[in-house]
Design a protein around this motif. Structure first.
Motif, PDB file in Angstrom:
ATOM      1  N   GLU A 199      36.466 122.896  22.813  1.00 39.53           N
ATOM      2  CA  GLU A 199      35.955 122.600  21.467  1.00 39.53           C
ATOM      3  C   GLU A 199      36.911 123.232  20.457  1.00 39.53           C
ATOM      4  N   GLU A 200      37.117 122.548  19.329  1.00 37.86           N
ATOM      5  CA  GLU A 200      37.997 123.109  18.298  1.00 37.86           C
ATOM      6  C   GLU A 200      37.164 123.879  17.270  1.00 37.86           C
ATOM      7  N   PHE A 201      37.681 124.998  16.825  1.00 40.69           N
ATOM      8  CA  PHE A 201      37.002 125.831  15.827  1.00 40.69           C
ATOM      9  C   PHE A 201      37.915 126.057  14.629  1.00 40.69           C
ATOM     10  N   ASP A 202      37.323 126.438  13.503  1.00 39.64           N
ATOM     11  CA  ASP A 202      38.125 126.783  12.324  1.00 39.64           C
ATOM     12  C   ASP A 202      38.733 128.173  12.473  1.00 39.64           C
ATOM     13  N   VAL A 203      37.958 129.061  13.091  1.00 37.67           N
ATOM     14  CA  VAL A 203      38.429 130.443  13.306  1.00 37.67           C
ATOM     15  C   VAL A 203      38.009 130.871  14.709  1.00 37.67           C
ATOM     16  N   VAL A 204      38.898 131.597  15.391  1.00 35.67           N
ATOM     17  CA  VAL A 204      38.565 132.160  16.706  1.00 35.67           C
ATOM     18  C   VAL A 204      38.751 133.676  16.624  1.00 35.67           C
ATOM     19  N   ILE A 205      37.691 134.411  16.946  1.00 37.03           N
ATOM     20  CA  ILE A 205      37.767 135.877  16.974  1.00 37.03           C
ATOM     21  C   ILE A 205      37.775 136.302  18.440  1.00 37.03           C
ATOM     22  N   VAL A 206      38.783 137.066  18.833  1.00 33.86           N
ATOM     23  CA  VAL A 206      38.882 137.527  20.225  1.00 33.86           C
ATOM     24  C   VAL A 206      38.471 138.995  20.258  1.00 33.86           C
ATOM     25  N   TYR A 219      50.779 134.831  22.752  1.00 31.01           N
ATOM     26  CA  TYR A 219      51.255 135.129  21.392  1.00 31.01           C
ATOM     27  C   TYR A 219      52.014 136.456  21.336  1.00 31.01           C
ATOM     28  N   GLY A 220      51.571 137.424  22.123  1.00 27.78           N
ATOM     29  CA  GLY A 220      52.180 138.758  22.082  1.00 27.78           C
ATOM     30  C   GLY A 220      51.731 139.515  20.846  1.00 27.78           C
ATOM     31  N   LEU A 221      51.940 140.802  20.856  1.00 27.23           N
ATOM     32  CA  LEU A 221      51.597 141.634  19.697  1.00 27.23           C
ATOM     33  C   LEU A 221      52.885 142.250  19.166  1.00 27.23           C
ATOM     34  N   PRO A 222      53.030 142.410  17.847  1.00 28.95           N
ATOM     35  CA  PRO A 222      54.240 143.041  17.322  1.00 28.95           C
ATOM     36  C   PRO A 222      54.382 144.467  17.842  1.00 28.95           C
ATOM     37  N   GLU A 223      55.627 144.939  17.850  1.00 29.33           N
ATOM     38  CA  GLU A 223      55.893 146.262  18.431  1.00 29.33           C
ATOM     39  C   GLU A 223      55.160 147.392  17.722  1.00 29.33           C
ATOM     40  N   ASN A 224      54.880 147.195  16.424  1.00 30.89           N
ATOM     41  CA  ASN A 224      54.229 148.296  15.690  1.00 30.89           C
ATOM     42  C   ASN A 224      52.732 148.398  15.995  1.00 30.89           C
ATOM     43  N   ILE A 346      46.308 156.008  11.386  1.00 26.49           N
ATOM     44  CA  ILE A 346      45.671 155.727  10.097  1.00 26.49           C
ATOM     45  C   ILE A 346      44.556 154.679  10.254  1.00 26.49           C
ATOM     46  N   ARG A 347      44.893 153.507  10.779  1.00 25.48           N
ATOM     47  CA  ARG A 347      43.889 152.445  10.965  1.00 25.48           C
ATOM     48  C   ARG A 347      43.165 152.700  12.282  1.00 25.48           C
ATOM     49  N   PRO A 348      41.845 152.879  12.270  1.00 22.54           N
ATOM     50  CA  PRO A 348      41.174 153.289  13.502  1.00 22.54           C
ATOM     51  C   PRO A 348      40.878 152.162  14.485  1.00 22.54           C
ATOM     52  N   TYR A 349      41.265 150.941  14.178  1.00 18.59           N
ATOM     53  CA  TYR A 349      41.080 149.852  15.142  1.00 18.59           C
ATOM     54  C   TYR A 349      42.118 148.782  14.827  1.00 18.59           C
ATOM     55  N   VAL A 350      42.221 147.784  15.695  1.00 16.04           N
ATOM     56  CA  VAL A 350      43.201 146.705  15.493  1.00 16.04           C
ATOM     57  C   VAL A 350      42.470 145.411  15.149  1.00 16.04           C
ATOM     58  N   ALA A 351      42.860 144.784  14.046  1.00 14.20           N
ATOM     59  CA  ALA A 351      42.410 143.424  13.734  1.00 14.20           C
ATOM     60  C   ALA A 351      43.677 142.680  13.366  1.00 14.20           C
ATOM     61  N   HIS A 352      44.219 141.951  14.335  1.00 11.14           N
ATOM     62  CA  HIS A 352      45.539 141.361  14.131  1.00 11.14           C
ATOM     63  C   HIS A 352      45.476 139.836  14.273  1.00 11.14           C
ATOM     64  N   PRO A 353      45.912 139.083  13.232  1.00 17.25           N
ATOM     65  CA  PRO A 353      45.947 137.624  13.370  1.00 17.25           C
ATOM     66  C   PRO A 353      47.099 137.220  14.280  1.00 17.25           C
ATOM     67  N   VAL A 354      46.800 136.836  15.518  1.00 21.39           N
ATOM     68  CA  VAL A 354      47.876 136.541  16.479  1.00 21.39           C
ATOM     69  C   VAL A 354      48.462 135.154  16.226  1.00 21.39           C
ATOM     70  N   ALA A 355      47.688 134.268  15.598  1.00 22.77           N
ATOM     71  CA  ALA A 355      48.167 132.920  15.251  1.00 22.77           C
ATOM     72  C   ALA A 355      47.241 132.414  14.153  1.00 22.77           C
ATOM     73  N   ASP A 356      47.573 131.258  13.606  1.00 24.03           N
ATOM     74  CA  ASP A 356      46.772 130.734  12.497  1.00 24.03           C
ATOM     75  C   ASP A 356      45.287 130.632  12.891  1.00 24.03           C
TER      76      ASP A 356
END
Ligand SMILES: Cc1cc2nc3c(=O)[nH]c(=O)nc-3n(C[C@H](O)[C@H](O)[C@H](O)COP(=O)(O)OP(=O)(O)OC[C@H]3O[C@@H](n4cnc5c(N)ncnc54)[C@H](O)[C@@H]3O)c2cc1C
Length: 389
Positions: A199-206, A219-224, A346-356
């Motif tokens: 199914e296609e969604f507008d947003v996917v939260i993992v 997608y991979g995650l940036p080194e930082n 500094i940021r206590p958790y990760v919320a990273h847009p891996v793709a659009d």
């Protein structure tokens, strides 16, 4: 006369997929359920089985690092308190905590840390054993000289809080909970399950905790963005005949919580070898059925560790008994759990847009229960700020 070009306005409610129904996925779904969005929550198991049902249930303010970590913890605690009347099964209780201090050096450390924050936003105080007894009905042995009290520390039911949120969501018309449905891939916001449907969604939260990394790996995650995995061992006793309202911590916890850590080397000598071997501090809290949960030890380099060393759970039980001068009931069960943890101070958790339109939300470490509602609100704001496709 030429007619103006037609503008197409998309009026259908945004479709949001959330993968993983641990505390992070469940609280995000709950916050979004109050909007006009259509939410589908995917859970690979019949019910959540990760860190969110293996933890202490501490909504822990006292040792939080100043800045973002403390701000999110205070915000989230407020929401836990608000939702507790809406979702009584989470069993939120403002029980407070006592970190027991057995030396003048520990008392000096506590006072120096508390004085370093003139606003005292964690509401900490060093109190005497007599004050502990009259306020909390806890009698301490004479070797305990004082306690750090945190009135803001609270608890929820560690096994059922997330289940109670999911039960509440199941009554909500714009939320579909798909249990026993593992997601296999999320390319281009098309969620494919292992059962073969998509199914296609507008947003996917993992929000898959320590699992589901295969969804992100294309997608991979940036080194930082550094994420590591920690395993923990915990235990619970049979029901005690006495009641223990506040959460109890021993002074080893000063070594692990970031608010106190900067003062440790000045005031404390090396940790005893046994707790040091297990990266351990004593934490103890009683559930409503009388059982006491004991922990916790940290294994930073062994993400898939399943073994619980008996020496460390025996240490927790003996230490609690010696501080309270009480017979602690025998152990009823032991278990392990693991969480992902951000390496960003500094940021206590990760919320990273891996793709659009695909957001990876993880790595709240040992604070996931505490921070969850505030994280959910930040994710909701991110979704709302996103232009419609
Ligand atoms: C022993 C222990 C004690 C802790 N004590 C505390 C505490 O007292 N206070 C506190 O604030 N924090 C505590 N924590 C930390 C907290 O429990 C975690 O940070 C939090 O539970 C993480 O939640 P989560 O939703 O990210 O992950 P999880 O709870 O692991 O949930 C992820 C979910 O995703 C599902 N999933 C994975 N892959 C897929 C897929 N492909 N498709 C569908 N579903 C999938 C999994 O089945 C799981 O249900 C503790 C953690 C542990 C291990």
């Amino acid at each position: 006369m030429s007619l103006p070009a037609q503008i197409e306005i998309d009026l259908r409610p945004p479709k949001i997929a959330i993968i993983g129904s641990g505390i992070i996925g469940a609280t995000i779904a709950h916050r979004l359920s109050k909007s006009d969005m259509e939410i589908t929550l995917f859970e690979k198991d019949a019910r959540p089985n990760g860190a969110s049902v293996r933890n202490f249930g501490l909504i822990w303010i006292s040792g939080r690092r100043g800045g973002e970590e403390l701000r999110l913890a205070l915000e989230s605690r407020k929401i836990w308190s608000e939702v507790s009347s809406e979702i009584p099964g989470i069993s939120f209780s403002e029980n407070g905590s006592l970190t027991l201090l057995t030396s003048e050096a520990e008392i000096d450390l506590a006072n120096e840390a508390i004085n370093s924050d003139p606003s005292n936003s964690r509401r900490l105080a060093v109190i005497t054993p007599n004050e502990v007894e009259s306020k909390y009905k806890v009698t301490l042995v004479s070797s305990v000289k004082a306690a750090i009290e945190c009135e803001l520390d609270a608890v929820v039911d560690p096994n059922h809080a997330v289940i109670a949120i999911l039960e509440d969501l199941s009554k909500t018309p714009n939320v579909t909970v798909r249990s026993s449905t593992q997601v296999a891939s999320i390319a281009e916001r098309i969620v494919k399950t292992v059962h073969g449907d998509h199914e296609e969604f507008d947003v996917v939260i993992v929000a898959t905790g320590t699992a589901g990394i295969e969804l992100i790996s294309p997608y991979g995650l940036p080194e930082n963005i550094g994420i590591s995995t920690t395993s923990l061992a915990m235990a619970s006793t049979h029901a005690a005949t006495f009641s223990l309202a506040p959460t109890i911590a021993d002074s080893d916890s000063l070594r692990y919580y970031p608010f106190f850590q900067p003062f440790v080397s000045k005031h404390l000598s090396d940790q005893d070898p046994l707790p040091l071997r297990h990266g351990a501090q004593l934490l103890a809290r009683q559930l409503t059925d009388g059982t006491i949960i004991l922990g916790d030890s940290h294994y930073y380099d062994q993400p898939t560790r399943f073994k619980v060393d008996i020496e460390i759970v025996d240490h927790f039980r003996a230490k609690l008994g010696s501080l309270l001068n009480a017979d602690i009931p025998s152990l009823e069960s032991v278990w392990t759990g693991s969480y992902t943890r951000t390496l960003d101070p500094i940021r206590p958790y990760v919320a990273h847009p891996v793709a659009d339109g695909i957001l990876y939300v993880t790595a709240a470490g040992g604070m996931g229960m505490t921070l969850s509602w505030a994280i959910a609100d930040e994710v909701k704001s991110w979704i709302q700020a996103r232009p419609r496709q």
